[in-house]
Design a protein around this motif. Structure first.
Motif, PDB file in Angstrom:
ATOM      1  N   ILE A 184       0.572  -1.125   0.100  1.00  0.00           N
ATOM      2  CA  ILE A 184       0.287   0.112  -0.146  1.00  0.00           C
ATOM      3  C   ILE A 184       1.245   1.650  -0.075  1.00  0.00           C
ATOM      4  O   ILE A 184       1.726   1.706   0.634  1.00  0.00           O
ATOM      5  N   ASP A 185       0.358   2.527  -0.655  1.00  0.00           N
ATOM      6  CA  ASP A 185       1.049   3.312  -1.043  1.00  0.00           C
ATOM      7  C   ASP A 185       0.458   3.937  -0.116  1.00  0.00           C
ATOM      8  O   ASP A 185      -0.734   4.482  -0.415  1.00  0.00           O
ATOM      9  N   THR A 186       0.877   4.630   1.222  1.00  0.00           N
ATOM     10  CA  THR A 186      -0.107   4.966   2.080  1.00  0.00           C
ATOM     11  C   THR A 186       0.021   6.719   1.703  1.00  0.00           C
ATOM     12  O   THR A 186      -0.701   7.627   2.241  1.00  0.00           O
ATOM     13  N   ALA A 187       0.590   7.285   0.546  1.00  0.00           N
ATOM     14  CA  ALA A 187       0.277   9.143   0.107  1.00  0.00           C
ATOM     15  C   ALA A 187      -1.445   9.191  -0.704  1.00  0.00           C
ATOM     16  O   ALA A 187      -2.009  10.042  -0.284  1.00  0.00           O
ATOM     17  N   THR A 188      -1.231   8.130  -0.932  1.00  0.00           N
ATOM     18  CA  THR A 188      -2.835   7.924  -2.044  1.00  0.00           C
ATOM     19  C   THR A 188      -3.324   6.913  -1.328  1.00  0.00           C
ATOM     20  O   THR A 188      -4.368   6.528  -2.041  1.00  0.00           O
ATOM     21  N   ASN A 189      -3.027   5.353  -0.976  1.00  0.00           N
ATOM     22  CA  ASN A 189      -3.785   4.735  -0.389  1.00  0.00           C
ATOM     23  C   ASN A 189      -4.373   3.439  -1.257  1.00  0.00           C
ATOM     24  O   ASN A 189      -5.735   3.505  -1.284  1.00  0.00           O
ATOM     25  N   THR A 190      -3.417   3.588  -2.169  1.00  0.00           N
ATOM     26  CA  THR A 190      -3.352   2.499  -2.902  1.00  0.00           C
ATOM     27  C   THR A 190      -2.753   1.482  -3.308  1.00  0.00           C
ATOM     28  O   THR A 190      -1.573   1.549  -2.873  1.00  0.00           O
ATOM     29  N   VAL A 191      -3.375  -0.115  -3.848  1.00  0.00           N
ATOM     30  CA  VAL A 191      -2.150  -0.671  -3.864  1.00  0.00           C
ATOM     31  C   VAL A 191      -1.858  -0.801  -4.912  1.00  0.00           C
ATOM     32  O   VAL A 191      -1.647  -0.771  -5.842  1.00  0.00           O
TER      33      VAL A 191
END
Length: 506
Positions: free
Chosen positions: A131-138
């Motif tokens: 998970i990229d926590t900046a965009t909250n996407t996988v």
């Protein structure tokens, strides 16, 4: 000090009510709040750690299991095993602000130290989601082993270790490429929780099915130690200084505490020092000092799990500690033992075949390790500090041999023991006599000096030892016919035949 301590449930302060079936918990970096995943009612409870109260209950989750917070503490990431998602909670408002679809049945989640990436173990799909926590996407889905549960990130954020519950392995992910590197690392049965040591040199994996903890060396990605813990261990946490690890024993309702310094062998030695001592534990690499009380030992070998040192001179019982760049270990005890003295041995002789139980008296015998008869060692039984017993080994020849007693404090050598040849009987004179008894008999043979009993026809008789080759006795009344004459000495038994002659009849 014991290396592994099993503690029962500990309660300090109040018990804080939360939701049903709590599993995962994480504490904010400032220590003010704890976030608890309540698997049973699909909520998250927020605890105020200053007042031990639940200040918020966050609904709308789906069988939550794991919780992780980044270094800023502004967001909590909660895995929903029931929906294959991760919920993102804004810790300022305690509301769910995003829901991220990941793999099937996500269990544990861990964030990199900078908080930019989250790694989720998807138990049902055998994958790890990134998970990229900046965009909250996988941003990536990585195939790992079967039924992953535990996730641990190294302190430098370069690698992630995933415990695969279904196949007893750990997968290693390179975070720069989000790919699995190397072969899966075999550990115990049903690995569950995982944690990194503070310096990143080790990954600790809890094996639920084999009641153990596997310690992985991150430099080689091999298991360097296996520690037995309580029943059905589930999770592990390591203190920030790396000196102790805490393992939850789910099946025993207990916590096992594993200390950095686990064992020291031998744990006693002479006051002049010079004992080669092996110290085992965890995180021992690059030891800068090994202290025996106020004095330092000389280190001759150093690995992550074992040190070999030479004890310095000392006295009494002293604490032993290991100093590494990560801190100072817990204490183990080493006893300095004065040299022994021996004052007596009983009996002083026995058969060359050995097997005689001997008692040795003296002072300082409590740590006796061996008793040597000539060149042959025997293992003693310590009765007290002033007495021990030992069974003599076989001798090589009849005669006296030196006896030495070795303890942790040194060796005493001022005793002797005499090995004796078994006795023989070569002639009886006369070899027969009347049934009324009273016949003087001269017995010749060898090894007769230590004779302690003579029987004729099973009847004990008085005797006189004339020399090592001659003894005399007088026949008791007997029954007509042959009778065994038995000589019993400290070295064994010899027999001959004496004949009782009936009185003549008119």
């Amino acid at each position: 000090m014991p290396a592994i301590l099993s503690w029962g449930p500990l309660v300090e302060g109040p018990t804080v009510p939360v939701g049903a079936g709590p599993i995962g918990i994480a504490i904010t970096p400032n220590g003010r709040h704890a976030y608890v995943a309540n698997n049973g009612d699909s909520t998250v409870s927020v605890i105020d750690t200053a007042f031990f109260t639940t200040v918020a209950t966050i609904p709308g989750l789906a069988g939550p299991v794991g919780v992780a917070l980044g270094p800023s503490g502004t967001s909590a990431y909660v895995t929903n095993a029931g929906s294959g998602t991760v919920s993102v909670i804004d810790t300022a408002t305690n509301t769910v602000t995003a829901t991220i679809t990941v793999g099937s049945s996500p269990f544990e989640v861990a964030l990199t130290p900078d908080g930019t990436l989250g790694y989720v173990a998807n138990h049902g799909s055998g994958t790890a989601s990134v998970i990229d926590t900046a965009t909250n996407t996988v941003t990536a889905t990585i195939t790992v082993g079967a039924n992953p549960i535990g996730v641990a990130v190294t302190p430098d954020g370069s690698h992630v270790y995933v415990a695969n519950n279904g196949d007893g392995t750990v997968s290693v992910i390179d975070t720069a490429t989000d790919t699995v590197v190397g072969s899966p690392i075999p550990v115990g049965t049903n690995p569950a929780g995982a944690a990194s040591s503070p310096d990143g040199s080790q990954i600790w994996v809890v094996n639920f099915g084999s009641n153990s903890v596997s310690v992985i060396d991150t430099a080689t990605n091999t298991v360097t130690d296996s520690l037995t813990v309580g029943a059905s261990p589930s999770r592990v946490a390591i203190t920030p200084n790396g000196l102790s690890s805490y393992v939850t024993d789910n099946g025993a309702n207990a916590v096992t505490v594993i200390e950095k310094l686990r064992a020291i062998s031998p744990n006693a030695g002479p006051i002049e020092g010079g004992t080669v001592v092996t110290i085992t534990g965890v995180n021992l690499a690059a030891a800068t000092a090994v202290n025996f009380g106020p004095r330092q030992a000389s280190v001759i070998a150093d690995t992550a799990n074992q040190l070999t040192v030479i004890s310095p001179p000392g006295s009494g019982t002293v604490p032993v500690t290991v100093v590494t760049p990560g801190g100072t270990s817990n204490q183990a005890l080493f006893q300095y033992v004065p040299p022994p003295t021996v004052t007596g041995i009983d009996p002083i002789s026995g058969p060359i075949a050995g097997g005689t139980s001997v008692t040795i008296s003296g002072i300082g015998l409590r740590t006796a390790q061996s008793v040597t008869f000539g060149a042959t060692p025997a293992r003693p039984t310590v009765v007290s500090d002033t007495q021990l017993t030992v069974t003599t080994p076989p001798g090589t020849a009849a005669g006296s041999v030196p006896v030495s007693v070795t303890t942790a404090g040194g060796t005493a050598r001022n005793l002797t023991y005499t090995y004796l040849d078994a006795p023989t009987v070569t002639a009886l004179s006369p070899g027969s006599g009347p049934v009324s008894g009273g016949t003087p008999i001269a017995l010749t043979g060898t090894g007769l000096t230590t004779t302690n009993q003579v029987t004729l026809g099973g009847v004990p008789v008085a005797f006189n030892v004339i020399s090592d080759t001659i003894l005399t006795l007088q026949s008791p009344p007997g029954t007509a016919g042959p009778a065994n004459l038995t000589v019993i000495t400290s070295a064994g038994t010899a027999t001959a035949t004496y004949t009782y002659v009936p009185a003549p009849t008119p």
